[in-house]
Design an enzyme around this catalytic site. Sequence first.
Site, PDB file in Angstrom:
ATOM      1  N   GLY A  92    -117.447   0.750 -34.675  1.00 13.15           N
ATOM      2  CA  GLY A  92    -118.674   0.095 -34.202  1.00 13.15           C
ATOM      3  C   GLY A  92    -118.364  -1.207 -33.486  1.00 13.15           C
ATOM      4  O   GLY A  92    -119.141  -2.163 -33.532  1.00 13.15           O
ATOM      5  N   GLY A 149    -120.854  -3.113 -31.182  1.00 11.40           N
ATOM      6  CA  GLY A 149    -122.126  -3.582 -31.738  1.00 11.40           C
ATOM      7  C   GLY A 149    -122.184  -5.103 -31.810  1.00 11.40           C
ATOM      8  O   GLY A 149    -121.272  -5.800 -31.358  1.00 11.40           O
ATOM      9  N   GLN A 150    -123.272  -5.600 -32.406  1.00  5.52           N
ATOM     10  CA  GLN A 150    -123.513  -7.043 -32.421  1.00  5.52           C
ATOM     11  C   GLN A 150    -122.396  -7.802 -33.151  1.00  5.52           C
ATOM     12  O   GLN A 150    -121.885  -8.792 -32.646  1.00  5.52           O
ATOM     13  CB  GLN A 150    -124.862  -7.338 -33.090  1.00  5.52           C
ATOM     14  N   ASP A 153    -115.519   2.900 -30.755  1.00  8.07           N
ATOM     15  CA  ASP A 153    -116.986   3.023 -30.684  1.00  8.07           C
ATOM     16  C   ASP A 153    -117.318   4.278 -29.888  1.00  8.07           C
ATOM     17  O   ASP A 153    -116.433   4.840 -29.220  1.00  8.07           O
ATOM     18  CB  ASP A 153    -117.596   1.783 -29.984  1.00  8.07           C
ATOM     19  N   ASP A 157    -116.452   8.680 -32.688  1.00  4.30           N
ATOM     20  CA  ASP A 157    -117.716   8.905 -33.390  1.00  4.30           C
ATOM     21  C   ASP A 157    -117.368   8.929 -34.879  1.00  4.30           C
ATOM     22  O   ASP A 157    -116.594   9.797 -35.330  1.00  4.30           O
ATOM     23  CB  ASP A 157    -118.296  10.248 -32.919  1.00  4.30           C
ATOM     24  N   TYR A 215    -132.082   2.225 -44.666  1.00  4.16           N
ATOM     25  CA  TYR A 215    -130.959   1.310 -44.411  1.00  4.16           C
ATOM     26  C   TYR A 215    -130.540   0.615 -45.708  1.00  4.16           C
ATOM     27  O   TYR A 215    -129.367   0.611 -46.076  1.00  4.16           O
ATOM     28  CB  TYR A 215    -131.405   0.299 -43.365  1.00  4.16           C
TER      29      TYR A 215
HETATM   30  C1  AKB Z   1    -131.519  -5.727 -39.821  1.00  2.00           C
HETATM   31  O1  AKB Z   1    -132.499  -6.447 -39.524  1.00  2.00           O
HETATM   32  O2  AKB Z   1    -131.594  -4.511 -40.032  1.00  2.00           O
HETATM   33  C2  AKB Z   1    -130.167  -6.394 -39.960  1.00  2.00           C
HETATM   34  C3  AKB Z   1    -129.896  -6.797 -41.356  1.00  2.00           C
HETATM   35  C4  AKB Z   1    -130.584  -7.957 -41.961  1.00  2.00           C
HETATM   36  O3  AKB Z   1    -129.107  -6.176 -42.008  1.00  2.00           O
HETATM   37  N1  AKB Z   1    -130.101  -7.518 -39.086  1.00  2.00           N
END
Ligand code: AKB
Length: 319
Positions: free
Chosen positions: A9, A12-13, A35, A52, A142
């Site tokens: 990744g 990514g950010q 990535d 991947d 998440y």
């Molecule tokens: C999100 O907003 O999903 C992330 C985090 C706080 O893990 N920036």
Amino acid sequence: MKEKIIVTGACGQIGSELTVALREQWGNEAVIATDVKTPEGELADGPFAHFDVLDRDRLGALIQQHKPTQVYHLAAMLSATAEKYPLKGWQLNMDSLLYLLEAAVEANIRKVFFPSSIGAFGSHTPKDQTPQYTTMDPSTVYGISKLAGEGWCQYYFEKRGLDIRSVRYPGLISYKTLPGGGTTDYAIDIFYQALQKGNYTSFLSADTPLPMMYMPDAIKGTLQLMEAPADQLTVRTSYNFAGFTFTPDQLAQAIQQHIPSFTIQYEPDYRQAIADSWPSSIDDSFARKEWGWQPGYSLEDMVADMLKNIRAKTATNTY
Ligand code: AKB
């Protein structure tokens, strides 16, 4: 010891800045960015492999080819996107971690980094100064995947002897790479809109406090944790990790110190419920005590630095 590091990744950010910092620390050739996206900017100036993270065979091949001593597993789907694609989010966040944990044990990889998040907390978690050990009842895919990931990290540490380390990132603010699909993304979008239009519509309400951190601190802390002596670390799930807390209204006021004409209005959407289930502030005393964590940036420092750098980027059209 000569290090060889794989970052998943990497575009990514976090990855786009952490990879560059790792290359500064260990040398360009020592850090392989991977990535599904194509690297841009500074990130393109070093080794890169298309990968991947759900492709287990490719993971095996990469490990065989590069023989990494460390892996930073940053590839993940963030909170807001994972709510739209729950099964995909779970599969990406969970399967990729399990593939990596198994491969790391098999290949004797010395150290692994796993990013957890304040999203692993939930609505029964104490909101203020959330302790390291407390109720964790995440309500997002998440968050569930991060909490399960933390459990797997501890399991692989205890049962399989893998030195895996982790922090619970708060919302991260950066000007180099845009985030994608997070609940805390407003705190970055607001700067671009403030400079381009002088106005911003926030998808979180004015008085929603969330823990946040400026990216240079996040990079500094991550590298510090990874360099800490293993026997000083008692937390093998994930460390609470804090910078500062603000609400959209407080951030807008801090921006108005530099752009007095800036205006903001509020139109909360589905992300409000996610933010409401997360802590307001974090007690990171374990990180401070065990590996010397100390944030360097205040809200005011961060705002000044963001505006300065986004202005410079806009002037040279590099975003
Ligand atoms: C999100 O907003 O999903 C992330 C985090 C706080 O893990 N920036």
